[in-house]
Design an enzyme around this catalytic site. Structure first.
Site, PDB file in Angstrom:
ATOM      1  N   PRO A  12     -50.548 -80.556   1.630  1.00  0.00           N
ATOM      2  CA  PRO A  12     -49.740 -79.539   2.293  1.00  0.00           C
ATOM      3  C   PRO A  12     -49.569 -78.254   1.480  1.00  0.00           C
ATOM      4  O   PRO A  12     -49.444 -78.289   0.255  1.00  0.00           O
ATOM      5  CB  PRO A  12     -48.382 -80.230   2.484  1.00  0.00           C
ATOM      6  CG  PRO A  12     -48.373 -81.360   1.525  1.00  0.00           C
ATOM      7  CD  PRO A  12     -49.797 -81.794   1.383  1.00  0.00           C
ATOM      8  N   ASN A  13     -49.600 -77.169   2.218  1.00  0.00           N
ATOM      9  CA  ASN A  13     -49.366 -75.806   1.713  1.00  0.00           C
ATOM     10  C   ASN A  13     -50.534 -75.238   0.908  1.00  0.00           C
ATOM     11  O   ASN A  13     -50.495 -74.067   0.527  1.00  0.00           O
ATOM     12  CB  ASN A  13     -48.062 -75.727   0.872  1.00  0.00           C
ATOM     13  CG  ASN A  13     -46.856 -76.129   1.692  1.00  0.00           C
ATOM     14  OD1 ASN A  13     -46.621 -75.576   2.769  1.00  0.00           O
ATOM     15  ND2 ASN A  13     -46.113 -77.113   1.223  1.00  0.00           N
ATOM     16  N   ARG A  20     -49.522 -67.880  -1.881  1.00  0.00           N
ATOM     17  CA  ARG A  20     -48.405 -68.755  -2.211  1.00  0.00           C
ATOM     18  C   ARG A  20     -48.152 -68.733  -3.722  1.00  0.00           C
ATOM     19  O   ARG A  20     -49.015 -69.142  -4.503  1.00  0.00           O
ATOM     20  CB  ARG A  20     -48.789 -70.176  -1.787  1.00  0.00           C
ATOM     21  CG  ARG A  20     -47.841 -71.245  -2.222  1.00  0.00           C
ATOM     22  CD  ARG A  20     -48.452 -72.625  -2.058  1.00  0.00           C
ATOM     23  NE  ARG A  20     -47.483 -73.618  -2.411  1.00  0.00           N
ATOM     24  CZ  ARG A  20     -47.773 -74.856  -2.771  1.00  0.00           C
ATOM     25  NH1 ARG A  20     -49.021 -75.265  -2.796  1.00  0.00           N
ATOM     26  NH2 ARG A  20     -46.814 -75.695  -3.080  1.00  0.00           N
ATOM     27  N   TYR A  25     -49.921 -70.562  -8.873  1.00  0.00           N
ATOM     28  CA  TYR A  25     -51.176 -71.129  -8.360  1.00  0.00           C
ATOM     29  C   TYR A  25     -52.365 -70.166  -8.441  1.00  0.00           C
ATOM     30  O   TYR A  25     -53.481 -70.552  -8.095  1.00  0.00           O
ATOM     31  CB  TYR A  25     -50.979 -71.591  -6.913  1.00  0.00           C
ATOM     32  CG  TYR A  25     -49.942 -72.693  -6.794  1.00  0.00           C
ATOM     33  CD1 TYR A  25     -50.166 -73.932  -7.379  1.00  0.00           C
ATOM     34  CD2 TYR A  25     -48.739 -72.481  -6.122  1.00  0.00           C
ATOM     35  CE1 TYR A  25     -49.220 -74.932  -7.298  1.00  0.00           C
ATOM     36  CE2 TYR A  25     -47.781 -73.482  -6.029  1.00  0.00           C
ATOM     37  CZ  TYR A  25     -48.022 -74.702  -6.617  1.00  0.00           C
ATOM     38  OH  TYR A  25     -47.095 -75.706  -6.539  1.00  0.00           O
ATOM     39  N   ASN A  76     -56.289 -83.309  -4.098  1.00  0.00           N
ATOM     40  CA  ASN A  76     -55.056 -82.650  -4.503  1.00  0.00           C
ATOM     41  C   ASN A  76     -54.066 -82.914  -3.369  1.00  0.00           C
ATOM     42  O   ASN A  76     -54.078 -82.235  -2.345  1.00  0.00           O
ATOM     43  CB  ASN A  76     -55.252 -81.146  -4.697  1.00  0.00           C
ATOM     44  CG  ASN A  76     -53.977 -80.475  -5.194  1.00  0.00           C
ATOM     45  OD1 ASN A  76     -52.918 -81.097  -5.253  1.00  0.00           O
ATOM     46  ND2 ASN A  76     -54.073 -79.197  -5.547  1.00  0.00           N
ATOM     47  N   ALA A  79     -47.661 -81.688  -2.638  1.00  0.00           N
ATOM     48  CA  ALA A  79     -46.316 -82.279  -2.738  1.00  0.00           C
ATOM     49  C   ALA A  79     -46.316 -83.783  -2.461  1.00  0.00           C
ATOM     50  O   ALA A  79     -45.464 -84.520  -2.988  1.00  0.00           O
ATOM     51  CB  ALA A  79     -45.375 -81.564  -1.780  1.00  0.00           C
ATOM     52  N   HIS A  82     -46.015 -86.555  -5.164  1.00  0.00           N
ATOM     53  CA  HIS A  82     -44.747 -86.980  -5.749  1.00  0.00           C
ATOM     54  C   HIS A  82     -43.899 -87.804  -4.791  1.00  0.00           C
ATOM     55  O   HIS A  82     -42.793 -88.219  -5.153  1.00  0.00           O
ATOM     56  CB  HIS A  82     -43.947 -85.740  -6.185  1.00  0.00           C
ATOM     57  CG  HIS A  82     -44.787 -84.700  -6.850  1.00  0.00           C
ATOM     58  ND1 HIS A  82     -45.475 -84.936  -8.026  1.00  0.00           N
ATOM     59  CD2 HIS A  82     -45.116 -83.423  -6.482  1.00  0.00           C
ATOM     60  CE1 HIS A  82     -46.154 -83.834  -8.371  1.00  0.00           C
ATOM     61  NE2 HIS A  82     -45.952 -82.910  -7.442  1.00  0.00           N
ATOM     62  N   ASP A  89     -51.270 -96.067  -1.149  1.00  0.00           N
ATOM     63  CA  ASP A  89     -51.740 -97.344  -0.595  1.00  0.00           C
ATOM     64  C   ASP A  89     -53.101 -97.177   0.072  1.00  0.00           C
ATOM     65  O   ASP A  89     -53.940 -98.080   0.006  1.00  0.00           O
ATOM     66  CB  ASP A  89     -50.723 -97.896   0.410  1.00  0.00           C
ATOM     67  CG  ASP A  89     -49.520 -98.530  -0.265  1.00  0.00           C
ATOM     68  OD1 ASP A  89     -49.511 -98.650  -1.506  1.00  0.00           O
ATOM     69  OD2 ASP A  89     -48.573 -98.905   0.464  1.00  0.00           O
ATOM     70  N   GLU A 100     -57.852 -87.237  -9.076  1.00  0.00           N
ATOM     71  CA  GLU A 100     -56.685 -86.439  -8.669  1.00  0.00           C
ATOM     72  C   GLU A 100     -56.716 -85.111  -9.414  1.00  0.00           C
ATOM     73  O   GLU A 100     -56.914 -85.097 -10.631  1.00  0.00           O
ATOM     74  CB  GLU A 100     -55.419 -87.224  -9.039  1.00  0.00           C
ATOM     75  CG  GLU A 100     -54.131 -86.464  -8.839  1.00  0.00           C
ATOM     76  CD  GLU A 100     -52.908 -87.260  -9.320  1.00  0.00           C
ATOM     77  OE1 GLU A 100     -53.062 -88.427  -9.768  1.00  0.00           O
ATOM     78  OE2 GLU A 100     -51.805 -86.697  -9.250  1.00  0.00           O
ATOM     79  N   HIS A 102     -54.827 -81.073  -9.828  1.00  0.00           N
ATOM     80  CA  HIS A 102     -53.738 -80.129  -9.551  1.00  0.00           C
ATOM     81  C   HIS A 102     -54.077 -78.799 -10.187  1.00  0.00           C
ATOM     82  O   HIS A 102     -54.583 -78.754 -11.323  1.00  0.00           O
ATOM     83  CB  HIS A 102     -52.407 -80.638 -10.125  1.00  0.00           C
ATOM     84  CG  HIS A 102     -51.989 -81.937  -9.534  1.00  0.00           C
ATOM     85  ND1 HIS A 102     -51.450 -82.040  -8.275  1.00  0.00           N
ATOM     86  CD2 HIS A 102     -52.098 -83.200 -10.009  1.00  0.00           C
ATOM     87  CE1 HIS A 102     -51.227 -83.312  -8.009  1.00  0.00           C
ATOM     88  NE2 HIS A 102     -51.615 -84.039  -9.033  1.00  0.00           N
ATOM     89  N   LEU A 103     -53.782 -77.736  -9.479  1.00  0.00           N
ATOM     90  CA  LEU A 103     -53.980 -76.390 -10.028  1.00  0.00           C
ATOM     91  C   LEU A 103     -53.042 -76.155 -11.213  1.00  0.00           C
ATOM     92  O   LEU A 103     -53.463 -75.681 -12.272  1.00  0.00           O
ATOM     93  CB  LEU A 103     -53.713 -75.349  -8.938  1.00  0.00           C
ATOM     94  CG  LEU A 103     -54.674 -75.392  -7.754  1.00  0.00           C
ATOM     95  CD1 LEU A 103     -53.914 -75.200  -6.452  1.00  0.00           C
ATOM     96  CD2 LEU A 103     -55.736 -74.341  -7.899  1.00  0.00           C
ATOM     97  N   SER A 104     -51.772 -76.460 -11.007  1.00  0.00           N
ATOM     98  CA  SER A 104     -50.774 -76.245 -12.059  1.00  0.00           C
ATOM     99  C   SER A 104     -50.681 -77.495 -12.934  1.00  0.00           C
ATOM    100  O   SER A 104     -51.100 -78.583 -12.525  1.00  0.00           O
ATOM    101  CB  SER A 104     -49.411 -75.933 -11.425  1.00  0.00           C
ATOM    102  OG  SER A 104     -48.964 -77.030 -10.642  1.00  0.00           O
ATOM    103  N   ARG A 109     -43.731 -78.496 -15.353  1.00  0.00           N
ATOM    104  CA  ARG A 109     -42.917 -77.946 -14.276  1.00  0.00           C
ATOM    105  C   ARG A 109     -41.659 -78.801 -14.061  1.00  0.00           C
ATOM    106  O   ARG A 109     -41.256 -79.545 -14.941  1.00  0.00           O
ATOM    107  CB  ARG A 109     -43.778 -77.812 -13.007  1.00  0.00           C
ATOM    108  CG  ARG A 109     -45.002 -76.897 -13.238  1.00  0.00           C
ATOM    109  CD  ARG A 109     -45.786 -76.674 -11.974  1.00  0.00           C
ATOM    110  NE  ARG A 109     -44.971 -76.012 -10.959  1.00  0.00           N
ATOM    111  CZ  ARG A 109     -45.298 -75.980  -9.653  1.00  0.00           C
ATOM    112  NH1 ARG A 109     -46.423 -76.567  -9.236  1.00  0.00           N
ATOM    113  NH2 ARG A 109     -44.518 -75.371  -8.793  1.00  0.00           N
ATOM    114  N   ARG A 113     -41.845 -83.184 -10.386  1.00  0.00           N
ATOM    115  CA  ARG A 113     -43.314 -83.137 -10.285  1.00  0.00           C
ATOM    116  C   ARG A 113     -43.996 -83.979 -11.373  1.00  0.00           C
ATOM    117  O   ARG A 113     -45.214 -84.083 -11.413  1.00  0.00           O
ATOM    118  CB  ARG A 113     -43.815 -81.686 -10.403  1.00  0.00           C
ATOM    119  CG  ARG A 113     -43.324 -80.787  -9.292  1.00  0.00           C
ATOM    120  CD  ARG A 113     -43.955 -79.404  -9.389  1.00  0.00           C
ATOM    121  NE  ARG A 113     -43.146 -78.428  -8.709  1.00  0.00           N
ATOM    122  CZ  ARG A 113     -43.207 -78.166  -7.388  1.00  0.00           C
ATOM    123  NH1 ARG A 113     -44.074 -78.793  -6.617  1.00  0.00           N
ATOM    124  NH2 ARG A 113     -42.404 -77.269  -6.835  1.00  0.00           N
TER     125      ARG A 113
END
Ligand code: DQA
Length: 149
Positions: A12-13, A20, A25, A76, A79, A82, A89, A100, A102-104, A109, A113
């Site tokens: 999402p997002n 954003r 990001y 990725n 949200a 978390h 599952d 997995e 993540h950009l950040s 953070r 997170r």
């Protein structure tokens, strides 16, 4: 020439990348990331298919339906990283190798997170390198798949 097909999932997002929170990001858009991954994939001799969704169930469906067409997952979960036992599952259920990203750097953070539901069921995690996290993740995943075959 590697025959691998990789499904890249964006949570999402991430459709808003570029506009954003650019201080967190960066200014790279999702289309830029997908284009960079397509170029890298051809250099690595694999194929990538990308899917972005703001909906947890869509991501679960995509993970469930990934095999046999795809041999690995680059994810990725944004949200949902978390919060989502369902995505964790699904990754466990299909037992496709997954990385997995993540950009950040999620560990630099907010405390909420710092925990990833997904981390225990993937090969590894790359976090904090901006758009480059995806490229590093794809390389790691293809290397892993090549060593399996
Ligand atoms: C993110 C980090 C998450 O905490 C956040 O919810 C995102 C993006 C990242 O790529 O840095 O949406 O996964």
């Amino acid at each position: 020439m590697s025959p691998f097909s990789i499904l890249v999932l964006h949570g999402p997002n991430l459709n808003l990348l570029g506009q954003r929170e650019p201080s967190v990001y960066g200014s790279t858009t999702l289309a830029d990331i997908e284009s960079q991954l397509t170029t890298l994939a051809s250099q690595l001799g694999c194929q990538v298919t990308s899917l972005q969704s703001n909906h947890e169930g869509h991501l679960v469906d995509a993970i469930q339906n990934a095999a046999p067409q795809h041999q690995g997952l680059l994810i990725n979960a944004a949200a949902y990283t978390h919060t989502s036992v369902a995505i964790r599952d699904a990754l466990s259920a299909v037992s496709l190798p997954a990385v997995e990203v993540h950009l950040s750097n999620i560990y630099r953070r907010e405390a909420f997170r710092h925990h990833s539901y997904i981390a225990p069921v993937v090969i590894g995690q790359i976090s904090g390198f901006g758009a480059q996290s995806y490229a590093l993740g794809l390389q790691a995943l293809v290397h892993h798949l090549q060593n399996l075959s």
